[in-house]
Design a protein around this motif. Structure first.
Motif, mmCIF file in Angstrom:
data_model
loop_
_atom_site.group_PDB
_atom_site.id
_atom_site.type_symbol
_atom_site.label_atom_id
_atom_site.label_comp_id
_atom_site.label_asym_id
_atom_site.label_seq_id
_atom_site.Cartn_x
_atom_site.Cartn_y
_atom_site.Cartn_z
ATOM 1 N N LEU A 156 0.997 -1.434 -0.121
ATOM 2 C CA LEU A 156 0.033 -0.046 0.026
ATOM 3 C C LEU A 156 0.926 1.566 -0.144
ATOM 4 C CD1 LEU A 156 -3.074 -0.496 2.286
ATOM 5 C CD2 LEU A 156 -3.208 -0.709 0.366
ATOM 6 N N ALA A 157 0.195 2.053 -1.026
ATOM 7 C CA ALA A 157 1.037 2.733 -0.689
ATOM 8 C C ALA A 157 0.566 4.376 0.422
ATOM 9 C CB ALA A 157 0.689 4.397 -2.033
ATOM 10 N N HIS A 158 2.288 4.618 1.065
ATOM 11 C CA HIS A 158 1.948 6.382 2.058
ATOM 12 C C HIS A 158 2.268 7.306 1.441
ATOM 13 C CE1 HIS A 158 1.575 3.002 4.841
ATOM 14 N NE2 HIS A 158 2.517 2.895 4.007
ATOM 15 N N THR A 159 1.562 8.284 1.381
ATOM 16 C CA THR A 159 1.721 9.915 1.200
ATOM 17 C C THR A 159 3.036 9.653 2.042
ATOM 18 O OG1 THR A 159 0.745 10.877 3.259
ATOM 19 C CG2 THR A 159 -0.571 10.098 0.808
ATOM 20 N N ARG A 160 3.521 11.008 1.518
ATOM 21 C CA ARG A 160 4.621 11.840 2.321
ATOM 22 C C ARG A 160 4.127 12.498 3.362
ATOM 23 N NH1 ARG A 160 9.339 11.589 -0.485
ATOM 24 N NH2 ARG A 160 9.565 11.120 -2.771
ATOM 25 N N GLY A 161 3.203 12.873 3.306
ATOM 26 C CA GLY A 161 2.844 13.827 4.769
ATOM 27 C C GLY A 161 2.880 12.778 5.809
ATOM 28 N N GLU A 162 1.704 11.570 5.167
ATOM 29 C CA GLU A 162 1.621 10.888 6.553
ATOM 30 C C GLU A 162 2.889 10.506 6.962
ATOM 31 O OE1 GLU A 162 -1.618 7.817 4.497
ATOM 32 O OE2 GLU A 162 -2.591 9.618 4.737
ATOM 33 N N GLU A 163 3.889 9.807 5.972
ATOM 34 C CA GLU A 163 5.360 9.214 6.420
ATOM 35 C C GLU A 163 5.570 11.104 7.450
ATOM 36 O OE1 GLU A 163 6.399 6.418 6.387
ATOM 37 O OE2 GLU A 163 4.068 5.443 5.452
ATOM 38 N N ALA A 164 6.221 11.751 7.305
ATOM 39 C CA ALA A 164 6.085 13.200 8.039
ATOM 40 C C ALA A 164 5.919 12.611 9.568
ATOM 41 C CB ALA A 164 6.566 13.856 7.363
ATOM 42 N N GLU A 165 4.678 12.932 9.495
ATOM 43 C CA GLU A 165 3.476 12.823 10.440
ATOM 44 C C GLU A 165 4.339 11.645 11.484
ATOM 45 O OE1 GLU A 165 -0.856 13.156 12.474
ATOM 46 O OE2 GLU A 165 -0.399 13.141 10.406
ATOM 47 N N ALA A 166 3.939 10.569 10.807
ATOM 48 C CA ALA A 166 4.585 8.992 11.931
ATOM 49 C C ALA A 166 6.378 9.166 12.214
ATOM 50 C CB ALA A 166 4.267 8.379 10.573
ATOM 51 N N ASP A 167 6.846 9.977 11.578
ATOM 52 C CA ASP A 167 8.054 9.472 11.679
ATOM 53 C C ASP A 167 8.354 10.808 13.220
ATOM 54 O OD1 ASP A 167 9.147 8.460 9.773
ATOM 55 O OD2 ASP A 167 9.686 10.191 8.745
ATOM 56 N N ILE A 168 7.898 11.805 13.381
ATOM 57 C CA ILE A 168 8.353 12.673 14.340
ATOM 58 C C ILE A 168 7.526 12.099 15.536
ATOM 59 C CG2 ILE A 168 7.732 15.185 15.017
ATOM 60 C CD1 ILE A 168 9.855 14.786 13.367
#
Length: 471
Positions: A156-168
């Protein structure tokens, strides 16, 4: 070792249960591993505002480095990810990242609810063990469908915005529980080189999670504001993680590789753990038992060491010796259903009514704690049948097929159970619940089988027609 449908299923050596292998993936179940996953992840789930009991973690037998969320609050972890981590903080960093995908509602925002519909979740489809070997073709078809669902979820694809939020946000969870987010950074950094590879050679985690220098830089900048950024890994938890790695290596790697990495001169618990599995897989029973005894001498009250010794004895045909060892493991860990299932299996294997009566409360408790434990349901049904408790045997069999996602078989046995119980009793109501839940799914599975048969017939006809034309 058991064989199953088209060689797709294999029951475990020692304490690991290799449950469902569909396509190239399978689930690994092990009492100690699942206890570690709970201990390491529950604080993070609480920090995220989640109920830890509602989040389920599953270990996939897959060499690639990956972890993903699917089917609601369920985290799947590839064994390759655990083996690739240098310490527990790297592993926990990934878990914190994935936790945000659940707590932050990323899948819901992408309208994933429809994908989760249906009577049988992917988890109920894949939770099972050697009992599947007796399940027949219907169970095999359901399992294959489950494997395809896992594979789809993996990419499943992940958007960059969601990935950045998941990181922080993941870093925030870690700091709240006294852990450093530097492990997340180290793990992502070691994957950065994968970005230059062709996609077919990249690990799934790289393909589905856009790892780039900007993300790592953001995490490093965020770390400056975290109280625990420079806190080293917890020694006790780190030791448990290394044990888990050793068990996985011993179980999954070729024995010669394991013994090369963990030679007999290494007498650490980690090394002995790996060698137990290597020797077991090599059918070196005496050497495996020597290592198990050494582990027990080092930690006499460790239930998992007694569990593995009991399993070695059982699988070597020394069932009388195995039972007291497994019983002691259950006494030390009464709430571990997988250990209880091993004891129940040993008792049932005697095929003696008295032993069957001993097995009943043990297996009933195991299934009460772990409803998806199809191997426990299998042995429980066998014990009921030996004791001529046929309605109970039918209900346990219905539960087994229900947990495997084999709706057609679940319907058959639920109906038999309904005929045997008094109307309105708890067992009758449970059989009715299974019947109601599975009838529609059984019809759907039958339609799918019919479509497959028509497609196979059409393919065969087309091949024959082409062959005749060429002649």
């Amino acid at each position: 070792m058991f064989k199953a449908i088209q060689q797709l299923l294999v029951a475990a050596l020692a304490t690991f249960v290799l449950t469902v292998q569909a396509s190239s993936q399978s689930l690994l179940r092990d009492a100690e591993t699942e206890a570690f996953l709970r201990r390491s992840s529950y604080p993070i789930f609480k920090a995220a505002g989640l109920n830890p009991q509602s989040v389920h973690m599953y270990l996939l037998n897959e060499n690639s480095i990956n972890a993903f969320v699917t089917g609601g609050q369920n985290i799947f972890i590839h064994s390759g990810l655990i083996l690739a981590a240098d310490d527990v903080d790297e592993f926990i960093g990934v878990i914190a990242h994935e936790t945000c995908h659940i707590a932050c509602g990323h899948r819901l925002r992408r309208g994933d609810a429809a994908a989760n519909a249906g009577t049988f979740s992917i988890l109920s489809l894949v939770l099972g063990a050697a009992a599947i070997a007796a399940g027949g073709a219907d169970a095999g078809l359901a399992i294959l469908g489950a494997g395809q669902s896992v594979a789809r979820g993996q990419f499943l694809a992940h958007t960059r915005g969601e990935e950045a939020e998941a990181d922080i946000t993941g870093a925030k969870y870690l700091d709240e529980v006294g852990r450093s987010s530097s492990g997340m950074i180290r793990f992502f950094d070691k994957l950065r080189d994968q970005e230059i590879l062709a996609q077919v050679r990249q690990d799934p985690y790289v393909r589905s999670h856009p790892l780039n220098s900007a993300r790592i830089t953001n995490l490093r900048e965020d770390g400056q504001n975290r109280v625990h950024f420079n806190t080293p890994p917890d020694p006790a938890l780190n030791d448990l993680f290394y044990r888990l790695q050793a068990k996985l290596e011993g179980y999954l790697a070729r024995p010669v590789q394991t013994l090369r990495k963990y030679p007999p001169s290494d007498t650490s618990i980690r090394a002995r753990y790996a060698r137990v599995y290597a020797y077991h897989r090599s059918l070196e029973w005496d050497l495996a038992l020597e290592e198990a005894d050494a582990l027990i001498t080092a930690e006499p009250l460790n239930p998992y060491f007694h569990e593995i010794k009991g399993q070695i004895l059982f699988e070597n045909g020394r069932i009388e010796e195995a039972v007291p060892v497994l019983q002691y493991a259950v006494d030390l860990a009464p709430n571990e259903p997988l250990i209880a299932t091993a004891l129940g299996q040993a008792l049932v294997s005697f095929e003696d009514p008295e032993r069957m009566r001993q097995a009943l409360p043990i297996l009933e408790n195991a299934t009460r704690i772990d409803r998806g434990n199809s191997f426990a349901w299998f042995n429980l049904a066998k014990a009921y049948s030996w004791l001529e408790l046929q309605p109970q045997a039918s209900l346990a069999t219905a539960e087994r097929f229900y947990s495997l996602g084999s709706a057609t078989q679940a319907v058959i046995h639920a109906r038999r159970a309904l005929d045997g119980f008094d109307r309105g009793t708890p067992d009758w109501l449970r059989a009715q619940d299974i019947l109601i839940a599975t009838e529609e799914a059984a019809a759907r599975q039958e339609r799918q089988r019919s479509r497959r048969r028509r497609l196979q017939q059409k393919t065969s006809f087309d091949r024959l027609s082409n062959s005749l034309k060429q002649e």
